[in-house]
Write an enzyme that holds these catalytic residues in place. Sequence first.
Site, short mmCIF file in Angstrom:
data_model
loop_
_atom_site.label_atom_id
_atom_site.label_comp_id
_atom_site.label_asym_id
_atom_site.label_seq_id
_atom_site.Cartn_x
_atom_site.Cartn_y
_atom_site.Cartn_z
N GLY A 337 0.80 -1.23 0.00
CA GLY A 337 0.00 0.00 0.00
C GLY A 337 0.83 1.27 0.00
O GLY A 337 2.05 1.27 -0.11
N CYS A 364 11.64 -1.63 3.77
CA CYS A 364 10.56 -1.52 2.80
C CYS A 364 9.51 -0.49 3.24
O CYS A 364 9.83 0.69 3.35
CB CYS A 364 9.94 -2.90 2.57
SG CYS A 364 8.90 -3.01 1.10
N LEU A 365 8.29 -0.90 3.53
CA LEU A 365 7.29 0.06 4.03
C LEU A 365 7.76 0.69 5.33
O LEU A 365 7.55 1.88 5.57
CB LEU A 365 5.95 -0.64 4.23
CG LEU A 365 4.81 0.24 4.77
CD1 LEU A 365 4.52 1.43 3.87
CD2 LEU A 365 3.54 -0.60 4.97
N GLN A 368 9.96 3.57 4.53
CA GLN A 368 9.21 4.74 4.08
C GLN A 368 8.51 5.43 5.25
O GLN A 368 8.46 6.67 5.32
CB GLN A 368 8.18 4.30 3.03
CG GLN A 368 8.83 3.73 1.78
CD GLN A 368 7.90 2.84 0.98
OE1 GLN A 368 6.75 2.61 1.35
NE2 GLN A 368 8.39 2.33 -0.14
N ASN A 406 10.60 -5.37 -3.42
CA ASN A 406 9.22 -5.34 -3.87
C ASN A 406 8.59 -4.04 -3.38
O ASN A 406 8.08 -3.97 -2.26
CB ASN A 406 8.44 -6.55 -3.34
CG ASN A 406 6.96 -6.41 -3.61
OD1 ASN A 406 6.54 -5.73 -4.56
ND2 ASN A 406 6.14 -7.03 -2.79
N PHE A 409 6.41 2.37 -4.21
CA PHE A 409 6.56 3.72 -3.66
C PHE A 409 8.01 3.88 -3.21
O PHE A 409 8.70 2.89 -2.94
CB PHE A 409 5.62 3.95 -2.47
CG PHE A 409 4.17 3.98 -2.85
CD1 PHE A 409 3.51 5.19 -3.06
CD2 PHE A 409 3.44 2.81 -2.99
CE1 PHE A 409 2.17 5.23 -3.41
CE2 PHE A 409 2.10 2.83 -3.34
CZ PHE A 409 1.46 4.05 -3.55
N HIS A 448 14.62 -5.83 0.86
CA HIS A 448 14.34 -6.93 1.80
C HIS A 448 15.64 -7.66 2.11
O HIS A 448 16.10 -8.48 1.31
CB HIS A 448 13.35 -7.92 1.20
CG HIS A 448 11.96 -7.41 1.09
ND1 HIS A 448 10.86 -8.25 1.05
CD2 HIS A 448 11.46 -6.15 1.03
CE1 HIS A 448 9.75 -7.52 0.95
NE2 HIS A 448 10.10 -6.25 0.93
N GLU A 450 16.22 -10.02 4.09
CA GLU A 450 16.07 -11.38 4.62
C GLU A 450 16.25 -12.46 3.54
O GLU A 450 16.34 -13.64 3.86
CB GLU A 450 14.72 -11.54 5.31
CG GLU A 450 13.58 -12.07 4.46
CD GLU A 450 13.11 -11.10 3.39
OE1 GLU A 450 12.36 -11.53 2.50
OE2 GLU A 450 13.50 -9.91 3.43
#
Length: 477
Positions: A337, A364-365, A368, A406, A409, A448, A450
């Site tokens: 999202g 990642c998110l 952000q 992945n 944004f 990512h 991991e």
Amino acid sequence: MSMSIDSIIARLGGPEATASLTGVGTEAIRKWRQAQAIPARHWPVIAQATGLSLEDFRPASTVTDRPSPSTGSSKTGTPMPDARPDGATAALVLADGSVFWGKGFGAFTPAQSAAENAGQSMGEICFSTSMTGYQETLTDPSFAGQIITFTFPHIGNVGANEEDDEATRVFARGLVVKEDVTAPANWRATEGLDAWLKARGVSGIAGIDTRALTLRIRDGGPQTAILLFPQDGRIDPEAAAETARAWPGLEGMDLAQEVTCEAPYQWTHGVWEWPHATRAVPEKRRRVVAVDFGAKRNILRCLVAAGCDVTVVPATTSGEEILALKPEGVFLSNGPGDPAATARYAVPAIRAVLEAGVPLFGICLGHQLLALTLGAKTYKMERGHRGANQPVKDLASGRVEITSQNHGFAVDAKTLPENAHVTHVSLFDGSNEGIASDRYAAFSVQYHPEASPGPSDSFYLFERFTALIDRTAGAHN
């Protein structure tokens, strides 16, 4: 259409003014330009504002190339006609009117209607360049709201098993592949991909010219698509394209609440070392709270492997509730999202953690959201990063990592405050891949680390996090 979409938007004062008038995001306006069509529900308000008639919004009919019978797509990559090739049982319909015919597999989609397809097989079409890990990709919560095109042609050869799921269910809304799904040929497989998808209610389509589709996404940006594989065989591409154009897109969507855990829990499993064991865990343990915005299981395994006692909490957990757990460090996970939408409740919690002096690491998110908390801004990318071969440069060391990513944004590095700095950049497009705060004990990366699926170049970041916890604890003693 007597006026172009660009002309109508210009008459309204530009994309931002048009978005404000119609109550959508600027990403939706970009999709209107891309599809050269405005959803019918917006016609009245635009007509009133511009003085145009409703007929000015109706797209003119166009002549397009015939589809290739073998791939269901044209050789030129132009929008497909509605003619259905022999043997086609499924279709991928894009908002710009393109129709890619193919063979369906996995679960059937519901009978075609906007209401039924919106939640199951409609989403933003994207592509992933990963050559391995399709099961991990499909169960990655970061893919919520998206249909995945795999550029690697041989999907299905590894099969599927319970151990490689990265979450409790499949979050992708469908998958697109070039070749028919192959039978499993791996010693760890317990079932084939087709059966695995059927059991989880997820649809796929094979026989697509994935190169043409990927180029369309790469050059034109992401857009909405619907995957249709109805049991009754009835497919109406024109109606599907209209439905796709009406979907608002991921900009402005808070999907973290849809994929997060329902209640706090402990995670104790470490990283796998095949065939029968997990990696040895350091004796020294740090109390870490992981905020689940859509966390993958292997991220939690890596935290354990780096020496963390992990408590996972839902995305909406407040700063007060996080601090009540007395964490020595806080981890912000990946997720799907628009970060600006999730920031509404996440930023106050993150700010409370920072002000309390607790070390923080985000990916990642989570990266952000840390940037938004520090005062930066994020934006929707024209070309997202998805795959396990993304080169990133660490500016401090000069080291280049091949990373798994992945995201659609990104953080706008130009908006970072003076007390924060860029640590990593993408070698593909120069976009931001990492930041660190000069005021707080906090850092984050866009990718990512991991490696599930993907390379393990970036595991050191988890060890950097535990070292930051140790230094902060030492400074307070």
